[in-house]
Design a protein around this motif. Structure first.
Motif: not given
Length: 548
Positions: A141-145, A150-151, A192-196, A200-201
């Motif tokens: 799973s891709a858990h976090s960014l 800011d990149t 869920h990462l897309g939502k973040q 974020e941006f």
């Protein structure tokens, strides 16, 4: 501080669905053509590629024709051509009116399309990607960014072997850092990462709220005498009533199987509504029941779909990466299709990123993606159908439907009007006390079924004793707010029986059965208090769809 293994790639792609795999294949093709090394990694949270893919699906091959023109020679599982369409208005529980083609939007017509299992198409696409040198990691799973200055610099996969209290179990394995010059997010609807990233941006500051439907699908093995291979049927009307929109489908695929389903728009207002039970009673309409009787239900699944269209598209580029496919919301709801547009968005992403890599650029904001996407046929489709959903929400089923037929069939989506729906789906529920209760019939175990037996057919499994992946911002809200005001709708909108209100020691308690979760994301979307956040469980958890 957890020590993590780090792996470096040119491009990391999150999600092995149609958008992610199309991105990977196109990148690898570009690298092969230019004889340039390009290290590509695809991370997939399902136990295998296709395990979490759920789609109708009537498939338009336009993007596939561009990506792999010889797909038939390569043995693509795209073989059942649509033979004919039927479209119904369901008047009530036993009457239906067949609608002539001229009276329906031409986007509903399926000449030249195919009935497919997108799970199997994605398994085949993964083989093509691996043949080109792409590395695919299922079960991670891709858990976090990873965000620095800011990149976006990549992602961190989920830890394995953590108990429900956050303690390390035997066999604990920390997640890996997968760093990349560019990261493509292709997680599917409500990633869920897309939502973040959107938060974020501030990627959605110039767009309408995204809108969603909850789609159900079952596969049935039916009596061969009732099977009409290639037949496609769509319908609307009963059992959905009032301001609840949506539509049903039944596709005759191969091997004497039919796929049957219902999409319920998640902007409904009655908190007593149960989308699962609407689907179960829908199957008792004679149009469906006469086909299903004597057959056997062999698969079940549910998944949210992003249906806001053009007005709801966020900005899809940011420093270090791109959002593609249903992670951004590229589904064309006027066609009830999103696989071809998702693939095209991923292919465009691959071209833009490869050009940047050739120019020795890394972790930049690829603003040129916007121009490239807007010059594509995928954008043209979304523009032509930009008013389709908002017109239905604004004008109602009948007037909105008539407007859409006129707009699509006569003016090709060029009528000079703009409809927007700026009310988020979670903000549409009325108070339970002022809403009509719905008395759903008990399932008969032959045509209609309960949630738990349905979840069993989805092969859903989660590792025992792991942290709950359904996070509450405030544990008091389900009882103190949602139960009081809305009769806690989570116990009805969830299609897998994850949420319950139980009496424990004389008090109402909100119980989360996370092991039942089929990863549909409906709770993250529809919770009226926006109190539930869906995050990834351990890799390989969730449903294991064989042919969905």
């Amino acid at each position: 501080m957890v020590e993590r293994e780090t792996m470096e790639f040119d491009v990391v792609i999150v999600g092995a669905g149609p958008a992610g795999l199309a991105s990977a294949i196109k990148l690898a093709q570009n690298a092969q053509e230019k004889q340039q090394e390009c290290m590509i990694c695809v991370v997939e949270k399902g136990s295998e590629v296709g395990a979490h893919v759920l789609s109708g699906a009537v498939f338009e091959t336009k993007a596939l024709d561009e990506l792999l023109p010889n797909w038939q020679e390569l043995g693509a599982p795209v073989t059942t051509k649509v033979s004919h369409d039927e479209i119904y208005w369901f008047n009530n529980n036993d009457k239906a009116t067949a609608i002539p083609h001229f009276a329906t939007p031409k986007t509903f017509h399926n000449d030249g399309n195919y009935i497919v299992s997108m799970g199997n198409v994605c398994r085949w696409l993964a083989e093509q990607a691996e043949n080109l040198g792409v590395e695919i990691f299922p079960g991670f799973s891709a858990h976090s960014l990873i965000i620095e200055d800011d990149t976006v610099k990549g992602i961190i996969t989920g830890d394995m072997g953590v108990d429900k209290d956050g303690n390390e179990k035997d066999g604990y394995m920390p997640g890996m850092e997968l760093r990349a010059k560019y990261t493509i997010f292709a997680e599917g609807c409500r990633g869920h990462l897309g939502k973040q990233l959107i938060n974020e941006f501030a990627l959605d500051e110039d767009s309408s709220p995204q809108h969603y439907g909850l789609g159900f699908k079952e596969i049935w093995q039916i009596d061969p005498s009732k099977h009409q291979q290639g037949k496609v049927a769509h319908g609307t009307g009963w059992p959905l009533s009032g301001d609840t929109n949506g539509g049903s489908f039944m596709y005759h695929s191969d091997n004497n199987q039919v796929v049957i389903g219902l999409i319920v728009d998640l902007n409904y207002s009655n908190p007593h509504l149960s989308p699962f039970d609407e689907f179960q009673r829908m199957k008792h309409h004679p149009v469906f029941k006469q086909v299903l009787e004597g057959g056997e239900r062999i698969a079940y699944g549910a998944r949210a779909i992003a249906k806001g269209g053009l007005h709801s598209l966020p900005k899809m580029h940011f420093a270090g990466g791109l959002l593609v496919g249903c992670d951004a919301g590229t589904l064309n709801f006027a066609k009830i299709k999103g696989n071809h547009t998702a693939m095209k968005s991923g292919m465009i992403a691959a071209d833009v990123i490869f050009n940047a890599l050739q120019n020795q650029q890394a972790n930049t904001d690829l603003v040129e993606y916007k121009t490239a996407f807007e010059q594509s046929w995928a954008y043209k489709e979304l523009y032509q159908s930009r008013n389709f959903g908002p017109a239905m929400h604004t004008l109602g089923k009948f007037i909105g439907g008539a407007y859409n037929t006129l707009d699509q069939n006569v003016f090709n989506g060029a009528l000079p009007f703009t409809f927007k729906d700026n009310t988020p789906d979670y903000d549409t529920l009325k108070d339970a006390a002022s809403s009509t209760k719905i008395d759903y019939p008990k399932p008969d175990g032959q045509i209609s079924f309960d949630k738990l037996s349905s979840v069993f057919l989805s092969n859903t499994n989660h590792e025992e004793s792991q942290p709950c992946h359904l996070k509450l911002k405030d544990a008091s809200i389900p009882i103190a707010v949602n139960l009081v005001k809305f009769d806690e709708p989570a116990q009805r909108y969830c299609p897998a029986g994850v949420y319950e209100i139980q009496q424990i020691e004389g008090e109402d308690q909100f119980v989360i059965n996370a092991q039942n979760c089929v990863h549909c994301k409906t709770c993250d979307i529809k919770d009226p208090s926006q109190n539930i956040t869906w995050v990834t469980p351990e890799g390989a958890g969730g449903p294991n769809y064989p042919n969905m």
